[in-house]
Design an enzyme around this catalytic site. Structure first.
Site, mmCIF file in Angstrom:
data_model
loop_
_atom_site.group_PDB
_atom_site.id
_atom_site.type_symbol
_atom_site.label_atom_id
_atom_site.label_comp_id
_atom_site.label_asym_id
_atom_site.label_seq_id
_atom_site.Cartn_x
_atom_site.Cartn_y
_atom_site.Cartn_z
ATOM 1 N N CYS A 194 2.628 -11.234 -44.937
ATOM 2 C CA CYS A 194 2.651 -12.340 -45.898
ATOM 3 C C CYS A 194 2.960 -11.822 -47.296
ATOM 4 C CB CYS A 194 1.333 -13.073 -45.898
ATOM 5 S SG CYS A 194 0.002 -12.011 -46.439
ATOM 6 N N PHE B 261 -1.264 -13.847 -36.399
ATOM 7 C CA PHE B 261 -0.934 -12.737 -35.498
ATOM 8 C C PHE B 261 -0.638 -11.442 -36.248
ATOM 9 C CE2 PHE B 261 3.453 -13.916 -36.565
ATOM 10 C CZ PHE B 261 4.056 -12.678 -36.639
ATOM 11 N N GLU C 11 10.485 -19.601 -45.082
ATOM 12 C CA GLU C 11 9.859 -18.288 -44.854
ATOM 13 C C GLU C 11 10.417 -17.770 -43.533
ATOM 14 O OE1 GLU C 11 5.704 -18.139 -43.622
ATOM 15 O OE2 GLU C 11 5.442 -16.278 -44.734
ATOM 16 N N GLU D 59 -3.621 -16.227 -30.700
ATOM 17 C CA GLU D 59 -3.502 -16.092 -29.247
ATOM 18 C C GLU D 59 -2.426 -15.072 -28.859
ATOM 19 O OE1 GLU D 59 -2.706 -18.434 -31.243
ATOM 20 O OE2 GLU D 59 -1.127 -19.787 -30.524
ATOM 21 N N LYS E 255 -11.610 -17.234 -34.454
ATOM 22 C CA LYS E 255 -10.590 -17.746 -33.521
ATOM 23 C C LYS E 255 -9.323 -16.962 -33.834
ATOM 24 C CE LYS E 255 -7.334 -19.977 -32.850
ATOM 25 N NZ LYS E 255 -6.088 -19.304 -32.420
ATOM 26 N N SER F 161 0.413 -19.970 -41.306
ATOM 27 C CA SER F 161 1.598 -20.563 -41.925
ATOM 28 C C SER F 161 1.205 -21.771 -42.797
ATOM 29 C CB SER F 161 2.577 -21.002 -40.834
ATOM 30 O OG SER F 161 1.936 -21.924 -39.994
HETATM 31 P P1 NAD Z 1 0.254 -19.774 -37.491
HETATM 32 O O1 NAD Z 1 0.029 -20.761 -38.568
HETATM 33 O O2 NAD Z 1 1.206 -20.111 -36.406
HETATM 34 O O3 NAD Z 1 -1.141 -19.446 -36.749
HETATM 35 C C1 NAD Z 1 -2.293 -19.076 -37.475
HETATM 36 C C2 NAD Z 1 -3.518 -19.494 -36.679
HETATM 37 O O4 NAD Z 1 -3.525 -20.914 -36.548
HETATM 38 C C3 NAD Z 1 -3.556 -18.933 -35.266
HETATM 39 O O5 NAD Z 1 -4.885 -18.582 -34.956
HETATM 40 C C4 NAD Z 1 -3.061 -20.090 -34.414
HETATM 41 O O6 NAD Z 1 -3.610 -20.069 -33.122
HETATM 42 C C5 NAD Z 1 -3.527 -21.295 -35.183
HETATM 43 N N1 NAD Z 1 -2.622 -22.446 -35.073
HETATM 44 C C6 NAD Z 1 -1.273 -22.421 -34.928
HETATM 45 N N2 NAD Z 1 -0.776 -23.666 -34.907
HETATM 46 C C7 NAD Z 1 -1.826 -24.500 -35.049
HETATM 47 C C8 NAD Z 1 -1.956 -25.927 -35.110
HETATM 48 N N3 NAD Z 1 -0.904 -26.717 -35.023
HETATM 49 N N4 NAD Z 1 -3.192 -26.440 -35.278
HETATM 50 C C9 NAD Z 1 -4.264 -25.650 -35.369
HETATM 51 N N5 NAD Z 1 -4.198 -24.298 -35.307
HETATM 52 C C10 NAD Z 1 -3.000 -23.730 -35.156
HETATM 53 O O7 NAD Z 1 0.640 -18.387 -38.195
HETATM 54 P P2 NAD Z 1 1.120 -17.042 -37.502
HETATM 55 O O8 NAD Z 1 2.497 -17.220 -37.003
HETATM 56 O O9 NAD Z 1 0.082 -16.540 -36.574
HETATM 57 O O10 NAD Z 1 1.109 -16.057 -38.755
HETATM 58 C C11 NAD Z 1 2.196 -15.922 -39.635
HETATM 59 C C12 NAD Z 1 2.021 -16.811 -40.838
HETATM 60 O O11 NAD Z 1 0.803 -16.494 -41.504
HETATM 61 C C13 NAD Z 1 3.110 -16.608 -41.887
HETATM 62 O O12 NAD Z 1 3.441 -17.858 -42.415
HETATM 63 C C14 NAD Z 1 2.435 -15.730 -42.935
HETATM 64 O O13 NAD Z 1 2.970 -15.823 -44.221
HETATM 65 C C15 NAD Z 1 1.056 -16.271 -42.891
HETATM 66 N N6 NAD Z 1 0.091 -15.308 -43.404
HETATM 67 C C16 NAD Z 1 -0.428 -15.555 -44.631
HETATM 68 C C17 NAD Z 1 -1.324 -14.659 -45.175
HETATM 69 C C18 NAD Z 1 -1.919 -14.911 -46.512
HETATM 70 O O14 NAD Z 1 -2.830 -14.172 -46.865
HETATM 71 N N7 NAD Z 1 -1.475 -15.884 -47.272
HETATM 72 C C19 NAD Z 1 -1.681 -13.514 -44.463
HETATM 73 C C20 NAD Z 1 -1.124 -13.303 -43.209
HETATM 74 C C21 NAD Z 1 -0.231 -14.218 -42.685
#
Ligand code: NAD
Length: 505
Positions: free
Chosen positions: A290, A158, A390, A185, A182, A235
């Protein structure tokens, strides 16, 4: 209502498949909130497994023609896309602010850093050059070519709803793949606007697609035999699981995870500069980056004056809706997330930390949106939850270390290894740190060392699962596979049977 209309009325956010909007018929959906008001502003339809299959089939069909397109044509499309994104920076930024909540200037920065990746992909004819060895053996040439993989999928978080997709699709498409995004959401609309721009730039229907959804869609992508590669950013627990399942199913996967980014401040550092950097990098985008600095490791006697300088700067930060000019920090993404972040501040004292500044005291905390002021935790130790987890919000922890060696050990023992920074005036110390530290991206007097697009982005340890970093040269590697051709054109008259193993003559 147009999909790009980000007015406050509740609208429905669709998929984009085969060059047009396609409404989800799964009956499942999620709410898109306006984080600045706390009101629902849209519904996003979640894909069923069947809808995923339809998108993959369309992308698979489009691959046949797209992979055969001329390199110069793909470069031309990227040039046009570059112009369109450039011309619409403000519009994209406002869409980001409307659903994510970050301030418009911050969102403009996101667009700029995404655009870099499209600019990089404009050079695709040069990037895809192979190698050629004339006369590897007598009359035999050997050469290597790079070919696209097929249908590739990007699953994005997000916090950068425009930039992270650009990290992926620019190279993926330029390399000749067809791409399915994808998006998160939580802020899905900008992906549809990007789809419109790609279409205007001349990307054929089916080459770029958007499938909205949640775990159901992701699980289907992970098992679909025609999905060849998955780029994931999100994450750490989800990244780990996507990497494990995707690779078990024979896919190429790069899965970037979460972070806990440290900023090491040595006693000789310019404290004003270090405080400016810590405050900017900890609280920018409400800490939902991140690459945000979430821990300052203060070495020797630097902690007290540094904390005083940080406090002085923090209290001046204006918290409020990202759309309103003058505000420097917007809301968090959802109420649930805001409350989770606030709980770390609430529990810090019971863990033994000192709450030097409590963000819940900020007047913005009482507003209707998902606001939280800036917080500063002092005397944090590595075994505390506020250090280990985090937090992903505007909370900066200060860990005090007597020596450089102790500070380095703390950083290297942390399970994450995304970004890290050192602040010092001693070039030798900085060089030693760069040599010693276990992290993928290092800043020397630079708090957020996000590599420019012609390098690649990626952390170490629990911040990245997979072999290749994202975008830049490693992105091109990720989205292509190599083929080596050994070729000869001999005079047929010289041909004879030889059962020996081919060797160089
Ligand atoms: P998230 O892991 O909740 O979601 C990321 C994506 O995965 C979304 O599209 C979501 O719909 C999907 N998703 C969520 N839960 C899922 C599951 N159980 N099974 C399959 N798909 C699933 O992350 P977020 O809250 O959207 O973003 C924040 C996180 O992203 C933080 O941990 C941040 O550090 C990390 N991030 C990392 C980087 C990097 O380059 N390393 C960059 C940006 C964000």
């Amino acid at each position: 209502m147009a999909i790009a209309d980000v007015s406050t009325q509740v609208r429905t956010v669709s998929h984009w498949i085969g060059g047009k909007l396609v409404a989800s018929e799964s009956g499942r959906s999620g709410t898109v909130w306006n984080p600045a008001t706390g009101q629902a502003q849209a519904k996003v339809g979640f894909a069923s497994a069947t809808e995923v299959d339809q998108a993959v089939e369309i992308a698979k069909q489009a691959f046949v023609e797209w992979r055969a397109s001329a390199l110069s044509r793909r470069a031309e499309v990227m040039f046009k896309l570059r112009e369109l994104v450039d011309a619409n920076r403000r519009r994209i930024a406002e869409m980001l602010t409307a659903e994510h909540g970050k301030t418009v200037p911050d969102a403009m920065g996101e667009v700029a850093r995404g655009l870099e990746n499209i600019e990089f992909a404009c050079g695709i004819p040069n990037l895809l050059k192979g190698g050629f060895s004339e006369q590897a053996s007598r009359g035999i040439d050997v050469y290597q070519i790079r070919q696209p993989l097929g249908v590739v999928v990007g699953i994005t978080p997000f916090n950068f709803p425009a930039m992270v997709p650009m990290w992926m699709f620019a190279n993926a498409i330029a390399c000749g793949n067809t791409f399915i995004l994808k998006p998160s959401e939580k802020d899905p609309s900008v992906s549809l606007y990007m789809a419109e721009l790609l279409k205007k730039a001349g990307v054929p229907d089916g080459v770029f697609n958007v499938v909205q959804g949640d775990k159901v869609a992701v699980d289907r992508f992970l098992e679909h035999p025609d999905v060849k590669a998955i780029s994931f950013v999100g994450s750490t627990p989800v990244a780990r699981s996507i990497y494990q399942t995707g690779t078990r199913n024979g896919k190429r996967v790069q899965a970037l995870g979460g972070a806990k980014n440290h900023m090491l401040v040595l006693p000789d550092a310019d404290l004003g500069m270090a405080a400016d950097a810590a405050v900017s990098a900890a609280y920018g985008s409400a800490g939902e980056r991140c690459m945000a600095i979430s821990v300052v490791v203060a070495v020797g006697g630097v902690a007290d004056p540094l904390i005083a300088a940080i406090r002085e700067r923090m209290t001046k930060i204006k918290v409020g809706p990202g759309m309103e000019e003058g505000n420097e920090m917007g809301p968090l993404i959802t109420r649930e997330h805001r409350d989770r972040v606030a709980s770390y501040v609430a529990n810090a004292a019971s863990e033994g930390a000192t709450v030097a500044v409590d963000g819940r005291q900020d007047p913005a905390f009482k507003r209707d949106g998902f606001f939280l002021g800036t917080s500063l935790l002092d005397h944090v130790e590595p075994d505390m939850r506020c250090y280990r987890d985090e937090i992903f919000g505007p909370v900066l922890s200060v860990v005090r270390a007597d020596t450089y060696d102790r500070a380095l050990r703390i950083i290297n023992e942390n399970p994450y290894g995304n970004g890290v920074a050192i602040f010092t005036r001693d070039g030798g110390a900085a060089r030693q740190f760069q040599f010693d530290v276990d992290a993928g991206m290092v800043g020397v007097n630079v708090p957020i060392p996000v590599p420019v697009s012609y390098y690649s982005f990626g952390g170490w340890k629990a911040s990245l699962f997979g072999d290749l970093h994202i975008y830049g040269p490693e992105g091109v590697q990720f989205y292509t596979r190599t083929k080596v051709v050994t070729s000869r054109w001999p005079d047929p008259g010289t041909s004879k049977v030889d059962l020996g193993f081919p060797q160089v003559r």
